[in-house]
Design a protein around this motif. Structure first.
Motif, PDB file in Angstrom:
ATOM      1  N   GLY A  26       0.802  -1.232   0.000  1.00 51.07           N
ATOM      2  CA  GLY A  26       0.000   0.000   0.000  1.00 51.07           C
ATOM      3  C   GLY A  26       0.824   1.266   0.000  1.00 51.07           C
ATOM      4  O   GLY A  26       0.503   2.243   0.684  1.00 51.07           O
ATOM      5  N   ILE A  27       1.881   1.290  -0.786  1.00 48.26           N
ATOM      6  CA  ILE A  27       2.778   2.462  -0.839  1.00 48.26           C
ATOM      7  C   ILE A  27       2.013   3.745  -1.181  1.00 48.26           C
ATOM      8  O   ILE A  27       1.081   3.743  -1.985  1.00 48.26           O
ATOM      9  N   ASP A  28       2.434   4.845  -0.524  1.00 46.02           N
ATOM     10  CA  ASP A  28       1.848   6.156  -0.805  1.00 46.02           C
ATOM     11  C   ASP A  28       2.803   7.051  -1.585  1.00 46.02           C
ATOM     12  O   ASP A  28       2.384   7.812  -2.451  1.00 46.02           O
ATOM     13  N   VAL A  29       4.096   7.006  -1.217  1.00 46.90           N
ATOM     14  CA  VAL A  29       5.074   7.907  -1.831  1.00 46.90           C
ATOM     15  C   VAL A  29       6.339   7.144  -2.207  1.00 46.90           C
ATOM     16  O   VAL A  29       6.902   6.423  -1.389  1.00 46.90           O
ATOM     17  N   GLY A  73      10.213  12.450   4.748  1.00 49.48           N
ATOM     18  CA  GLY A  73       9.209  13.458   5.092  1.00 49.48           C
ATOM     19  C   GLY A  73       7.802  12.884   5.008  1.00 49.48           C
ATOM     20  O   GLY A  73       6.964  13.117   5.887  1.00 49.48           O
ATOM     21  N   ALA A  74       7.573  12.103   3.960  1.00 48.75           N
ATOM     22  CA  ALA A  74       6.260  11.476   3.796  1.00 48.75           C
ATOM     23  C   ALA A  74       5.969  10.567   4.982  1.00 48.75           C
ATOM     24  O   ALA A  74       4.857  10.544   5.524  1.00 48.75           O
ATOM     25  N   SER A  75       6.968   9.856   5.390  1.00 52.27           N
ATOM     26  CA  SER A  75       6.772   8.902   6.479  1.00 52.27           C
ATOM     27  C   SER A  75       6.556   9.612   7.815  1.00 52.27           C
ATOM     28  O   SER A  75       5.832   9.124   8.685  1.00 52.27           O
ATOM     29  N   LEU A  76       7.155  10.789   7.987  1.00 56.74           N
ATOM     30  CA  LEU A  76       6.977  11.546   9.233  1.00 56.74           C
ATOM     31  C   LEU A  76       5.535  12.024   9.412  1.00 56.74           C
ATOM     32  O   LEU A  76       5.108  12.292  10.526  1.00 56.74           O
ATOM     33  N   VAL A  77       4.792  12.146   8.298  1.00 59.41           N
ATOM     34  CA  VAL A  77       3.376  12.504   8.443  1.00 59.41           C
ATOM     35  C   VAL A  77       2.479  11.270   8.306  1.00 59.41           C
ATOM     36  O   VAL A  77       1.266  11.378   8.130  1.00 59.41           O
ATOM     37  N   GLY A  78       3.091  10.082   8.373  1.00 61.13           N
ATOM     38  CA  GLY A  78       2.296   8.860   8.456  1.00 61.13           C
ATOM     39  C   GLY A  78       2.110   8.103   7.156  1.00 61.13           C
ATOM     40  O   GLY A  78       1.426   7.077   7.133  1.00 61.13           O
ATOM     41  N   ALA A  79       2.710   8.575   6.051  1.00 62.10           N
ATOM     42  CA  ALA A  79       2.550   7.871   4.777  1.00 62.10           C
ATOM     43  C   ALA A  79       3.503   6.676   4.699  1.00 62.10           C
ATOM     44  O   ALA A  79       4.510   6.625   5.397  1.00 62.10           O
ATOM     45  N   ARG A  80       3.152   5.719   3.832  1.00 63.12           N
ATOM     46  CA  ARG A  80       4.048   4.581   3.570  1.00 63.12           C
ATOM     47  C   ARG A  80       4.960   4.987   2.422  1.00 63.12           C
ATOM     48  O   ARG A  80       4.490   5.270   1.321  1.00 63.12           O
ATOM     49  N   SER A  81       6.250   5.005   2.681  1.00 59.38           N
ATOM     50  CA  SER A  81       7.149   5.535   1.657  1.00 59.38           C
ATOM     51  C   SER A  81       8.282   4.575   1.343  1.00 59.38           C
ATOM     52  O   SER A  81       8.625   3.701   2.141  1.00 59.38           O
ATOM     53  N   ASP A 101      10.073 -16.103 -11.988  1.00 57.63           N
ATOM     54  CA  ASP A 101       8.641 -16.264 -11.789  1.00 57.63           C
ATOM     55  C   ASP A 101       8.273 -15.734 -10.405  1.00 57.63           C
ATOM     56  O   ASP A 101       8.928 -16.031  -9.421  1.00 57.63           O
ATOM     57  N   VAL A 102       7.216 -14.953 -10.362  1.00 54.98           N
ATOM     58  CA  VAL A 102       6.762 -14.355  -9.110  1.00 54.98           C
ATOM     59  C   VAL A 102       5.258 -14.563  -8.989  1.00 54.98           C
ATOM     60  O   VAL A 102       4.518 -14.336  -9.947  1.00 54.98           O
ATOM     61  N   THR A 103       4.832 -15.048  -7.818  1.00 60.00           N
ATOM     62  CA  THR A 103       3.407 -15.231  -7.562  1.00 60.00           C
ATOM     63  C   THR A 103       2.897 -14.069  -6.715  1.00 60.00           C
ATOM     64  O   THR A 103       3.477 -13.744  -5.681  1.00 60.00           O
ATOM     65  N   PHE A 104       1.834 -13.448  -7.181  1.00 59.02           N
ATOM     66  CA  PHE A 104       1.297 -12.258  -6.515  1.00 59.02           C
ATOM     67  C   PHE A 104       0.613 -12.587  -5.195  1.00 59.02           C
ATOM     68  O   PHE A 104      -0.049 -13.617  -5.053  1.00 59.02           O
ATOM     69  N   GLY A 105       0.747 -11.661  -4.227  1.00 57.50           N
ATOM     70  CA  GLY A 105      -0.031 -11.709  -3.000  1.00 57.50           C
ATOM     71  C   GLY A 105      -1.106 -10.636  -3.063  1.00 57.50           C
ATOM     72  O   GLY A 105      -1.275  -9.982  -4.096  1.00 57.50           O
ATOM     73  N   ASP A 106      -1.811 -10.460  -1.955  1.00 57.30           N
ATOM     74  CA  ASP A 106      -2.904  -9.487  -2.004  1.00 57.30           C
ATOM     75  C   ASP A 106      -2.395  -8.062  -1.767  1.00 57.30           C
ATOM     76  O   ASP A 106      -1.377  -7.844  -1.121  1.00 57.30           O
ATOM     77  N   ILE A 107      -3.136  -7.126  -2.316  1.00 58.65           N
ATOM     78  CA  ILE A 107      -2.811  -5.707  -2.137  1.00 58.65           C
ATOM     79  C   ILE A 107      -3.627  -5.194  -0.955  1.00 58.65           C
ATOM     80  O   ILE A 107      -4.846  -5.369  -0.921  1.00 58.65           O
ATOM     81  N   THR A 108      -2.927  -4.591   0.000  1.00 61.36           N
ATOM     82  CA  THR A 108      -3.629  -4.139   1.201  1.00 61.36           C
ATOM     83  C   THR A 108      -4.684  -3.082   0.860  1.00 61.36           C
ATOM     84  O   THR A 108      -4.478  -2.240  -0.018  1.00 61.36           O
ATOM     85  N   LYS A 109      -5.803  -3.155   1.554  1.00 60.26           N
ATOM     86  CA  LYS A 109      -6.894  -2.198   1.322  1.00 60.26           C
ATOM     87  C   LYS A 109      -6.775  -1.033   2.295  1.00 60.26           C
ATOM     88  O   LYS A 109      -7.390   0.006   2.125  1.00 60.26           O
ATOM     89  N   GLU A 110      -5.999  -1.261   3.361  1.00 61.54           N
ATOM     90  CA  GLU A 110      -5.916  -0.286   4.439  1.00 61.54           C
ATOM     91  C   GLU A 110      -5.182   0.981   4.002  1.00 61.54           C
ATOM     92  O   GLU A 110      -4.063   0.908   3.509  1.00 61.54           O
ATOM     93  N   LYS A 111      -5.826   2.114   4.173  1.00 58.96           N
ATOM     94  CA  LYS A 111      -5.209   3.383   3.787  1.00 58.96           C
ATOM     95  C   LYS A 111      -4.394   3.934   4.963  1.00 58.96           C
ATOM     96  O   LYS A 111      -4.740   3.718   6.116  1.00 58.96           O
ATOM     97  N   SER A 112      -3.355   4.673   4.636  1.00 58.62           N
ATOM     98  CA  SER A 112      -2.559   5.320   5.688  1.00 58.62           C
ATOM     99  C   SER A 112      -3.336   6.508   6.228  1.00 58.62           C
ATOM    100  O   SER A 112      -4.061   7.166   5.487  1.00 58.62           O
TER     101      SER A 112
END
Lengths: 216, 698
Positions: free
Chosen positions: B30-33, B75-83, B182-193
C-alpha cells in the motif's frame, strides 16, 4: 534438469526482449516450472556486448547459466555468438547465429580484425556444436523491419524443437511484449524465421545423408 | 500491454524483473510515496511504480538526487505515509547524511530504503556492499534470494518498519534487480494510511534530532530498539534451517542428528547459488543449511543451531563478508567448536609472534575459499565447496576439469568490442569539438569526466594495449571520443577535481570538466557556485541531451516531463549557471561541430570559470518518436574518400571502415542521418542528403 539458453548480441538488437519472451512463454506453458533470466551487459545503453541467460526447469534457482552449460546459444550477431559460445555453449550444443556483423569500433579504427563468419562456424563445430547460420536481419527486412531480427531468431529457435515451450505460448508472449504497432511485422518475422530454420535443418540432414552415401 | 504489476489477482504467476518485483511488493504493502534518482541496477523500481501510479493512486517522483529522494520519502513517512526510496549502491553515499541520522528519530509511517548493489561493478564505480551501511546506521536489513523474495521481503519490510518505527533496509544486487524470475502475486492491502503530524509523537521533540533530551539519548533509544529488531529476525520466515541432500532435494530440520562434515550458511542470492552448487556436486552426504534473509542482524539462535550441526561451515554471500564476520564473532563469543570458511582468513590462520602480529593468510589477496571481490556464481560456490572439502580432508583440490583446448584456441578469433556511444549520439559531436578545440594548444590538458553516457569518453579502446609510464606530464594522442576523458569517479566529481587542479596552480594545459544535464542538477550545483565564488580558471561543458539516458531515459529537470509523463517546467541550465555567478556562459547545438568548437575554444581562452552548454536531444529518444522505415540516406562517395579515417575518429558505431579497400562506409541500419560524420570529412566524401549544417573546418 534445466533448459539453458544464452542469447547474445549487441546492445540495441533486442536480445533482452527476446530472452524475456522465451521466459514469459515458459511460465505461460507450465505453471510449475521455474524460470530465470540473467542479463550481463556493460554500462552502455547500446553498442556493447550483451548476453542474456534464460533458464527453464524445476531445479533452477540462480539467474546464470554455468560455464559450458548452455544447450543453445542464440546470437543476434556472429562475433557475439562466438564470444558467448566459447564460455557457455556445452559440447554438443546448438548455436544459431545471425550472420549480419555489427563491427566493433576496435575493428573500425584498425586495431583488430573481425573474424570470418566461416571461421566462427568452423571453430564452434570444433566444440561439437551444431551451428546454423541465418541472415536474420535480411529476413526481418523482408518481414517489414530490420529491428524484428530478434523475433526471426525466436522463430528459428522454435523450429529447433528442443525448447520446452509450445509455439502458441511463444506467440502469446510475443503479442504481449513487442510494441503493438510493430505486432504484424513481428508475427511475420516469427513465421519467416521458423521457415528459414526448417530449411537450414533440412539442408543439414540432407548434407549428412549425402556424406554417408559418399562413404558407401 | 497494461503493466501487470498493478493487477489485483492473488496467486497470479508472472515473469518479473527483480526491480519490478520490489515495486509489486511496495504496491501490495500500500505504498503512498515513492522517490528515487535513477541508477543502474535500481532504476526500474521507480519506473515500474511510475507506470501504475496514476491507476493505483500513489505518488512517484524522480528526485534530483538520492539525498533529496531519501528526504522526500522520510518526510512522507513523518506525516504517516508509507514511503519507499530506491537507489544504486553509490546513491546511498549521496544520501548518507540523512540516512545515518534518520534512525535517531525513527519514522512514523513505514519507510523502506532499497539499495541495489553491483557486485562485479557492471555499472558502478565501486563494488561497495551497502549491507555494511545498514549495520552502520543500526537498522535491519533484508536480502532476497530471488525475485519472489524480492517482492515478499519488500512487503514485509513495510510491515517491519511500521512495527519498529525505524526505516528498514532492503539490499538487492544486480543479479536480483536486473534478473527476472517467476513471481506469484499476493494481495494488495486495502488499508489506507492515516496522515497526521505530532511534534511530540510518543517521544518529546520526536523529529528534532537536537531537541531534548539530547542526540546521545536518541542513540540510546535506537539501541533500545535493537533487542526488538533481533527478536523480529529470530522469528523471520526468511531465515530458515533445512537439509540439502546430494540430489539437491531439501528436507526439514531435525535436532539430534550426528555432526555433518560440512554445513552451509548462505545469504540472499548466495542461497540460490549454494543450492545449485550442492546439487551439481553430488557430495554423498546431507548438508545442514541455513538460509539467511536478514544479513543484519543475523538470526543468532538459528546460526548457533547451524554451527553446532557440523564440524565445518562455509559461508556464501554476495559482496563483503558481512554475515561471515558476524558469524566469526559469534563463534569467538560462544566458543562453539567449528571451523569457518568464507571470504576472509580464519582465526586459526592468524598467528601472533613475539615481534608483534603476523597476519598469516590475511596477507593473501584471497585469504578465503571465495574471492572477497567480484561477484559469485554457482560455478564459484561449487569451486569453494570443493576447496573447503580439500582443506578438511587434507587432499589436493583437483580444480576445474581439464582445459578445453578447442575452446581456448577459439579465443584468438574473438575481437574485443569496446563500449561505444550510440549512432548519432550528440556527445560524439561534443567530444569531437572538444578534441579539436584542445588541439589548438599544445599543452597537457586535463579533461575531467563525470557519470552518464558520456562517461564512455573514459572507457578507452579495449583492444589497444596501454602501459603506465612514470613521466609527470605527458600528452597523448586522442584518436577516438573514448579516450578523451582523463578522470572519472562519481556523480559531480569532475568539476570539483578541475577546480582543485586549477587552484593547485597546474598550468601545463587547459583544465576542463564535463557533465550531463541530469548530473548538473544532481551533484554539480554547489561546485558551480564554488567555481564562481573562487574564480576558478576552468571550462565546464554541460552536455544537455534532455534526459537521464544511461539509466533508461528517465525524465530530468530539462525534459519538461514528470515521472508519470505529465508536463513539467524545463529548467534552463544556462540561467542556473548565470544565477550561480558564472559570467561566461554560452549555448550551442551539439550537432553543429564548427559552432561547438568555437564556443569551447572561447571558453578555454576565458580567464575564470566558463560554462558551455552543448544541447541536442538524445538520438534514441528522437528515433523513438520518429521511427524511420528503410535504410539511412547518408552514404560515402568512394571516389572522394581517401581513407584518412577522420570520420572513424568521430567514434560513431555507424561509421565503418574497410581495411582492404581503405574506404569508409555507413551502416545503413545503424545510421540515423545526424550529419556529424559529413561535417568532419575533410574531402566532403560523406554525403548526408538532409544536411543543414556546415563543415567543422569552414
Amino acid at each position: 534438469m534445466s533448459f539453458d539458453l544464452v542469447v547474445a548480441g549487441v546492445g540495441g538488437q533486442g536480445s533482452i526482449l527476446l530472452s524475456h519472451i522465451v521466459a514469459d512463454a515458459a511460465i505461460r506453458c507450465d505453471s510449475s516450472t521455474r524460470v530465470r533470466v540473467g542479463e550481463t551487459f556493460g554500462a552502455a545503453m547500446r553498442g556493447g556486448s550483451v548476453a542474456s541467460h534464460v533458464r527453464i526447469g524445476k531445479d533452477v534457482y540462480g539467474p546464470l547459466v554455468s560455464k559450458a552449460g548452455a544447450d543453445v546459444v542464440l546470437a543476434m550477431e556472429p562475433l557475439e555468438g562466438l564470444r558467448v559460445s566459447i564460455d557457455f555453449l556445452k559440447r554438443g550444443g546448438v548455436a544459431i547465429l545471425n550472420t549480419r556483423p555489427w563491427y566493433p569500433v576496435d575493428v573500425n579504427i584498425g586495431v583488430c580484425k573481425y573474424p570470418e563468419v566461416e571461421a566462427i562456424q568452423e571453430g564452434l563445430s570444433g566444440l561439437g556444436a551444431d551451428v546454423y547460420l541465418l541472415d536474420a536481419t535480411e529476413v526481418a527486412i523482408e518481414a517489414g523491419h530490420a529491428k524484428a531480427a530478434n523475433v526471426v531468431m525466436l522463430g528459428a529457435l522454435s523450429s529447433l524443437g528442443t525448447l520446452p515451450v509450445d509455439e502458441e505460448c511463444l506467440l502469446a508472449a510475443v503479442r504481449d511484449r513487442v510494441p503493438q504497432k510493430a505486432l504484424d511485422v513481428n508475427l511475420k518475422a516469427f513465421e519467416l524465421g521458423k521457415k528459414a530454420m526448417k530449411e537450414l535443418m533440412d539442408t543439414k540432414k540432407l548434407g549428412k545423408t549425402a556424406d554417408c552415401t559418399g562413404v558407401n | 500491454m497494461a503493466n501487470v504489476i498493478a493487477e489485483g489477482t492473488v496467486g497470479k504467476r508472472v515473469l518479473l524483473m527483480g526491480n519490478e518485483a520490489i515495486a509489486r511488493g511496495a504496491i501490495e504493502a500500500g505504498i503512498d510515496v515513492m522517490a528515487a534518482y535513477p541508477g543502474t541496477p535500481s532504476s526500474e523500481i521507480a519506473e515500474a511504480l511510475a507506470d501504475v501510479a496514476e491507476e493505483l493512486g500513489f505518488y512517484v517522483e524522480w528526485s534530483t538526487n538520492e539525498k533529496v529522494a531519501f528526504e522526500v520519502a522520510a518526510g512522507a513517512s513523518l506525516v504517516g505515509a508509507r514511503s519507499m526510496v530506491a537507489m544504486k549502491n553509490a546513491g546511498l553515499n549521496v544520501a548518507m547524511d540523512t540516512f545515518m541520522t534518520l534512525p535517531y528519530t525513527g519514522v512514523k509511517g513505514p519507510m523502506v530504503v532499497v539499495v541495489a548493489d553491483d557486485p562485479n561493478a557492471h555499472y558502478s564505480s565501486t563494488e561497495q556492499d551497502t549491507r555494511v551501511a545498514a549495520k552502520y546506521a543500526e537498522i535491519p536489513c533484508f536480502e532476497p534470494m530471488d525475485q519472489q523474495e524480492a517482492k515478499d521481503m519488500t512487503k514485509e519490510a513495510f510491515l517491519l518498519s511500521e512495527r519498529l518505527s525505524l526505516p528498514v533496509f532492503l539490499r538487492s544486487v544486480t543479479r536480483i534487480s536486473h534478473a527476472s524470475g517467476d513471481v506469484t502475486f499476493g494481495d494488495i492491502t486495502k488499508e489506507k494510511s492515516k496522515l497526521g503530524f505530532n511534534k511530540h509523537w510518543k517521544l518529546p521533540y520526536r523529529w528534532a534530532v537536537y531537541g531534548p533530551p539530547s542526540v546521545a539519548q536518541r542513540h540510546v533509544w535506537l539501541h533500545e530498539q535493537l533487542p526488538l529488531v533481533k527478536a523480529e529476525v529470530e522469528k523471520s520466515r526468511f531465515n530458515k534451517l533445512f537439509y540439502v541432500a546430494s540430489d539437491g532435494s531439501m528436507s526439514e530440520w531435525a535436532s539430534g542428528k550426528p555432526k555433518a562434515k560440512l554445513a552451509v550458511i548462505a545469504s540472499g542470492l548466495g542461497v540460490s547459488y549454494a543450492l545449485e552448487a550442492i546439487a551439481r556436486l553430488d557430495l554423498g552426504f546431507e548438508v545442514p543449511f541455513l538460509k539467511i534473509g536478514t544479513p543484519f542482524p543475523i538470526p543468532t539462535g538459528r546460526v548457533c543451531e547451524l554451527l553446532k550441526s557440523a564440524e565445518n561451515v562455509l559461508i556464501v554471500e554476495e559482496g563483503d563478508p558481512v554475515v561471515e564476520e558476524q558469524v566469526r564473532s559469534l563463534v569467538g563469543t560462544t566458543g562453539i567448536s567449528v571451523k569457518i570458511f568464507g571470504k576472509s582468513a580464519g582465526a586459526e590462520d592468524i598467528k601472533c609472534d613475539k615481534a608483534g602480529v603476523s597476519y598469516g593468510l590475511i596477507e593473501s589477496v584471497e585469504p578465503g575459499v571465495l574471492p572477497p571481490y567480484g561477484e559469485i556464481s554457482s560455478d564459484k560456490v561449487l569451486g569453494a565447496i570443493r576447496r573447503t572439502l580439500a582443506i578438511i580432508d587434507e587432499t589436493q583440490d583437483e580444480g576445474e576439469a581439464g582445459v578445453d583446448e578447442a575452446r581456448e584456441s577459439l579465443r584468438e578469433l574473438v575481437a574485443p568490442r569496446s563500449s561505444t556511444l550510440c549512432a548519432g549520439c550528440p556527445h560524439l559531436g561534443s567530444f569531437f569539438a572538444l578534441r579539436e578545440a584542445l588541439r589548438k594548444d599544445k599543452g597537457v590538458h586535463i579533461v575531467n569526466g563525470d557519470i552518464g553516457c558520456y562517461e564512455q569518453g573514459g572507457y578507452g579502446i579495449f583492444s589497444r594495449e596501454v602501459k603506465g609510464d612514470d613521466s609527470d606530464s605527458e600528452r597523448y594522442r586522442i584518436s577516438s571520443p573514448y579516450e578523451i576523458l582523463d578522470t572519472t569517479h562519481v556523480m559531480g566529481s569532475g568539476i570539483g577535481l578541475a577546480m582543485g587542479q586549477a587552484q593547485a596552480g597546474y598550468r601545463d594545459g587547459k583544465i576542463v570538466a564535463v557533465a550531463g544535464d541530469s548530473t548538473f542538477f544532481h551533484a554539480t550545483l554547489p561546485a558551480v557556485a564554488n567555481a564562481a565564488y573562487t574564480r576558478a580558471n576552468i571550462t565546464f561543458l554541460v552536455l544537455d541531451n534532455s534526459w537521464t539516458c544511461m539509466t533508461g531515459h528517465q525524465p530530468s529537470p530539462t525534459t519538461g516531463k514528470d515521472a508519470i509523463g505529465g508536463d513539467s517546467i524545463i529548467l534552463s541550465i544556462p540561467d542556473v549557471a548565470k544565477s550561480l555567478g558564472i559570467e561566461h556562459v554560452t549555448v550551442v547545438d551539439a550537432y553543429n561541430i564548427a559552432e561547438s568548437k568555437e564556443a569551447v575554444q572561447a571558453a578555454l581562452e576565458y580567464e575564470g570559470p566558463a560554462v558551455v552548454v552543448l544541447q541536442r536531444e538524445c538520438a534514441l529518444q528522437v528515433q523513438r518518436r520518429t521511427r524511420r522505415r528503410g535504410p539511412a540516406a547518408t552514404y560515402v562517395d568512394e571516389e572522394k574518400c581517401i581513407g584518412c579515417r577522420i570520420c572513424v575518429e568521430l567514434g560513431c558505431p555507424a561509421v565503418t571502415f574497410n581495411a582492404e579497400s581503405r574506404k569508409a562506409g555507413i551502416d545503413e541500419i545503424l545510421c540515423v542521418d545526424c550529419g556529424l560524420c559529413a561535417q568532419v570529412c575533410p574531402q566532403d566524401a560523406i554525403i548526408d542528403p538532409n544536411r543543414t549544417t556546415c563543415n567543422a573546418d569552414s
